[in-house]
Design a protein around this motif. Sequence first.
Motif, PDB file in Angstrom:
ATOM      1  N   ARG A   1      50.394  62.714 -20.122  1.00  0.00           N
ATOM      2  CA  ARG A   1      49.094  62.075 -20.328  1.00  0.00           C
ATOM      3  C   ARG A   1      48.472  62.784 -21.527  1.00  0.00           C
ATOM      4  O   ARG A   1      47.768  63.794 -21.392  1.00  0.00           O
ATOM      5  CB  ARG A   1      48.229  62.232 -19.076  1.00  0.00           C
ATOM      6  N   TRP A   2      48.776  62.280 -22.693  1.00  0.00           N
ATOM      7  CA  TRP A   2      48.356  62.968 -23.911  1.00  0.00           C
ATOM      8  C   TRP A   2      46.836  63.044 -24.042  1.00  0.00           C
ATOM      9  O   TRP A   2      46.306  63.976 -24.661  1.00  0.00           O
ATOM     10  CB  TRP A   2      48.963  62.284 -25.140  1.00  0.00           C
ATOM     11  N   ASP A   3      46.131  62.089 -23.430  1.00  0.00           N
ATOM     12  CA  ASP A   3      44.670  62.160 -23.492  1.00  0.00           C
ATOM     13  C   ASP A   3      44.152  63.373 -22.726  1.00  0.00           C
ATOM     14  O   ASP A   3      43.217  64.055 -23.179  1.00  0.00           O
ATOM     15  CB  ASP A   3      44.065  60.864 -22.953  1.00  0.00           C
ATOM     16  N   VAL A   4      44.765  63.667 -21.584  1.00  0.00           N
ATOM     17  CA  VAL A   4      44.354  64.831 -20.800  1.00  0.00           C
ATOM     18  C   VAL A   4      44.750  66.115 -21.511  1.00  0.00           C
ATOM     19  O   VAL A   4      43.977  67.086 -21.548  1.00  0.00           O
ATOM     20  CB  VAL A   4      44.970  64.774 -19.386  1.00  0.00           C
ATOM     21  N   LEU A   5      45.937  66.135 -22.071  1.00  0.00           N
ATOM     22  CA  LEU A   5      46.380  67.313 -22.823  1.00  0.00           C
ATOM     23  C   LEU A   5      45.423  67.601 -23.981  1.00  0.00           C
ATOM     24  O   LEU A   5      45.093  68.761 -24.253  1.00  0.00           O
ATOM     25  CB  LEU A   5      47.803  67.107 -23.335  1.00  0.00           C
ATOM     26  N   LYS A   6      44.988  66.556 -24.648  1.00  0.00           N
ATOM     27  CA  LYS A   6      44.056  66.753 -25.756  1.00  0.00           C
ATOM     28  C   LYS A   6      42.729  67.322 -25.264  1.00  0.00           C
ATOM     29  O   LYS A   6      42.137  68.215 -25.900  1.00  0.00           O
ATOM     30  CB  LYS A   6      43.829  65.436 -26.490  1.00  0.00           C
ATOM     31  N   GLN A   7      42.246  66.827 -24.137  1.00  0.00           N
ATOM     32  CA  GLN A   7      41.006  67.357 -23.571  1.00  0.00           C
ATOM     33  C   GLN A   7      41.131  68.857 -23.272  1.00  0.00           C
ATOM     34  O   GLN A   7      40.150  69.597 -23.371  1.00  0.00           O
ATOM     35  CB  GLN A   7      40.650  66.601 -22.294  1.00  0.00           C
ATOM     36  N   ASP A   8      42.329  69.281 -22.922  1.00  0.00           N
ATOM     37  CA  ASP A   8      42.594  70.697 -22.632  1.00  0.00           C
ATOM     38  C   ASP A   8      42.868  71.507 -23.898  1.00  0.00           C
ATOM     39  O   ASP A   8      43.198  72.690 -23.813  1.00  0.00           O
ATOM     40  CB  ASP A   8      43.807  70.830 -21.712  1.00  0.00           C
ATOM     41  N   GLY A   9      42.767  70.870 -25.059  1.00  0.00           N
ATOM     42  CA  GLY A   9      43.106  71.562 -26.290  1.00  0.00           C
ATOM     43  C   GLY A   9      44.584  71.811 -26.428  1.00  0.00           C
ATOM     44  O   GLY A   9      44.994  72.751 -27.130  1.00  0.00           O
ATOM     45  N   TYR A  10      45.412  70.999 -25.741  1.00  0.00           N
ATOM     46  CA  TYR A  10      46.873  71.139 -25.758  1.00  0.00           C
ATOM     47  C   TYR A  10      47.313  72.527 -25.280  1.00  0.00           C
ATOM     48  O   TYR A  10      48.320  73.070 -25.735  1.00  0.00           O
ATOM     49  CB  TYR A  10      47.430  70.864 -27.156  1.00  0.00           C
TER      50      TYR A  10
ATOM     51  N   LEU B   1      48.453  67.703 -32.222  1.00  0.00           N
ATOM     52  CA  LEU B   1      49.056  68.760 -31.401  1.00  0.00           C
ATOM     53  C   LEU B   1      49.474  69.956 -32.243  1.00  0.00           C
ATOM     54  O   LEU B   1      49.183  71.119 -31.910  1.00  0.00           O
ATOM     55  CB  LEU B   1      50.259  68.204 -30.644  1.00  0.00           C
ATOM     56  N   PHE B   2      50.164  69.696 -33.340  1.00  0.00           N
ATOM     57  CA  PHE B   2      50.696  70.784 -34.162  1.00  0.00           C
ATOM     58  C   PHE B   2      49.570  71.556 -34.856  1.00  0.00           C
ATOM     59  O   PHE B   2      49.659  72.780 -35.014  1.00  0.00           O
ATOM     60  CB  PHE B   2      51.692  70.224 -35.177  1.00  0.00           C
ATOM     61  N   ASP B   3      48.517  70.850 -35.253  1.00  0.00           N
ATOM     62  CA  ASP B   3      47.377  71.545 -35.851  1.00  0.00           C
ATOM     63  C   ASP B   3      46.705  72.456 -34.829  1.00  0.00           C
ATOM     64  O   ASP B   3      46.292  73.576 -35.147  1.00  0.00           O
ATOM     65  CB  ASP B   3      46.366  70.540 -36.404  1.00  0.00           C
ATOM     66  N   ALA B   4      46.599  71.980 -33.579  1.00  0.00           N
ATOM     67  CA  ALA B   4      45.996  72.808 -32.528  1.00  0.00           C
ATOM     68  C   ALA B   4      46.851  74.042 -32.267  1.00  0.00           C
ATOM     69  O   ALA B   4      46.320  75.155 -32.106  1.00  0.00           O
ATOM     70  CB  ALA B   4      45.837  71.993 -31.247  1.00  0.00           C
ATOM     71  N   ALA B   5      48.167  73.862 -32.241  1.00  0.00           N
ATOM     72  CA  ALA B   5      49.057  75.001 -32.013  1.00  0.00           C
ATOM     73  C   ALA B   5      48.989  75.996 -33.161  1.00  0.00           C
ATOM     74  O   ALA B   5      48.991  77.216 -32.956  1.00  0.00           O
ATOM     75  CB  ALA B   5      50.487  74.508 -31.820  1.00  0.00           C
TER      76      ALA B   5
ATOM     77  N   GLY C   1      52.180  58.805 -29.684  1.00  0.00           N
ATOM     78  CA  GLY C   1      52.177  60.212 -29.322  1.00  0.00           C
ATOM     79  C   GLY C   1      50.959  60.921 -29.903  1.00  0.00           C
ATOM     80  O   GLY C   1      50.082  60.288 -30.488  1.00  0.00           O
ATOM     81  N   PRO C   2      50.907  62.244 -29.783  1.00  0.00           N
ATOM     82  CA  PRO C   2      49.730  62.984 -30.251  1.00  0.00           C
ATOM     83  C   PRO C   2      49.678  63.176 -31.745  1.00  0.00           C
ATOM     84  O   PRO C   2      48.638  63.543 -32.301  1.00  0.00           O
ATOM     85  CB  PRO C   2      49.872  64.327 -29.541  1.00  0.00           C
TER      86      PRO C   2
END
Length: 518
Positions: free
Chosen positions: A272-281, A332-336, A327-328
């Motif tokens: 659930r990429w929307d939830v992952l994004k809310q968590d900051g991945y 995602l990669f910028d957050a990481a 996909g994200p």
Amino acid sequence: MPDSPTIAGRASGILLHPTSLPGPGIGDLGEHAFRFVDWLVEAGQSLWQLLPLVAVNEGGSPYNALSAFAGNPLLISPAELHLHGLLPAGSVAPPEEMDDDCVDFGAVAAWKDEVVRRAYRVLVESEDEELRAEFARYQAENAEWLPDYALFRALRERHGGKGWVAWPDALRRREPAALAEARRELAAEVERHAYAQYLFDLQWSAVRRYANAHGIQIVGDVPIFVAHDSADVWAHQRLFNLDDRGMPTEVSGVPPDYFSETGQRWGNPLYRWDVLKQDGYRWWIERFRRTLQMVDVVRVDHFRGFESYWSVPADEETAIHGEWMPGPGRDLFDAARRELGALPLIAEDLGIITEEVEALRDELALPGMRVLQFGFGGDDPENPHLPGNYVHNAVAYTGTHDNDTALGWYADADGDARRAVQKMAGGDDDMHWRMIETVLNSDAGWAVMPLQDVLGLGGQARMNTPGVPEGNWAWRFRHGALTAELAQRLAELVSAAGRAPDPRAPVGIATDETVEEE
């Protein structure tokens, strides 16, 4: 591809998973792992590429593991434990029926489980305060994932190996009172599984340090998806598309392609990429962090799934009736990168690759992959897998773990493909060496060959056949196969191709810190 290539210089390496090393029953992190590094140096190599080092389930697949964070306890070397006083005498010998040619994962798992139990007994009975302190420090440093993993393994053991959806409802739903009770009842078992991770990390760290000290970089692997029956999904159910019973509603796969007319229904639950994004991945960031603690460079498996992924309804038997979902992407990669800094990654950009996938790869300045076997049999002069089309910012392979060996592929290739590869190679004798030489002499910054190709083995040595559930991951080579003559021949080809190690020019991937921020 980006104007500034991220692969520094020219280098070559060998693809070999540690399970394929010599030794009783299964390759491990003992003597033969160090000797393999010595042979890599002798052969003029700079890279050792592995499959995921994760804890595997009964099928042995490192792409369908019990955890995306935990190391594989089957790789623990009893001999090394005994050498360092962590296992009593008499605990080293494997069962007599162990096979030296392939891995029987069930038999090996039973043996290594007993090895870990005896090693844990040493810890419990030991008066070595330094060992206890080191283990406690290890647990604290890995608190993000280790407690859930160790409890998951203990509960899975308690329930006869059944997946977590078959556990009592309170445990399946992770009700706090049920988890607390389980931790009390299974305290010793939980600690034993945590200790197995400590032992794995202790031994793998020694192998990696030895490799790095001898100029060998370790290339690891992160599968995009995780297994449903895993500590990851059980502990983080809200991050996945699951129903009220914990079962996937949609699963992973790929549409029909080179490997299968019906596609590949991998069956992993989708994020659930929307939830992952809310968590900051957070979960993905911790996964990258853990992997980069174990390896120097990470191959990101199924990179195209970060741009868009094939979603298959869980009740479908094949992957034909799926759909592409977004996909994200770069988010995602910028957050990481913001959290972890440098991310030395390789994009596994194989399969159905669109302009959007290529754009994402290039925005992140990631090297992609080229596979020689995919370059023949068609009539597309722009096929990126044709050796003449390789670019510097790529890793070129004779084949991957999902391909047949070079000789196995050549034996089964159709007439057009055989003629094309013969024309490229200038003949058909010693075809595996001709294919190796082609990859080494290409413009790709890095060239990697599965060890099976260097040994000149046929299809019986194939590591994995996609879409075939049985008989994979078991191949091994025997002690004595890596001769000085073989090393010299490979080293000469590497040197002639301008890929010999140079201490003045360290091997590596320039990190994406240089990528322009949005």
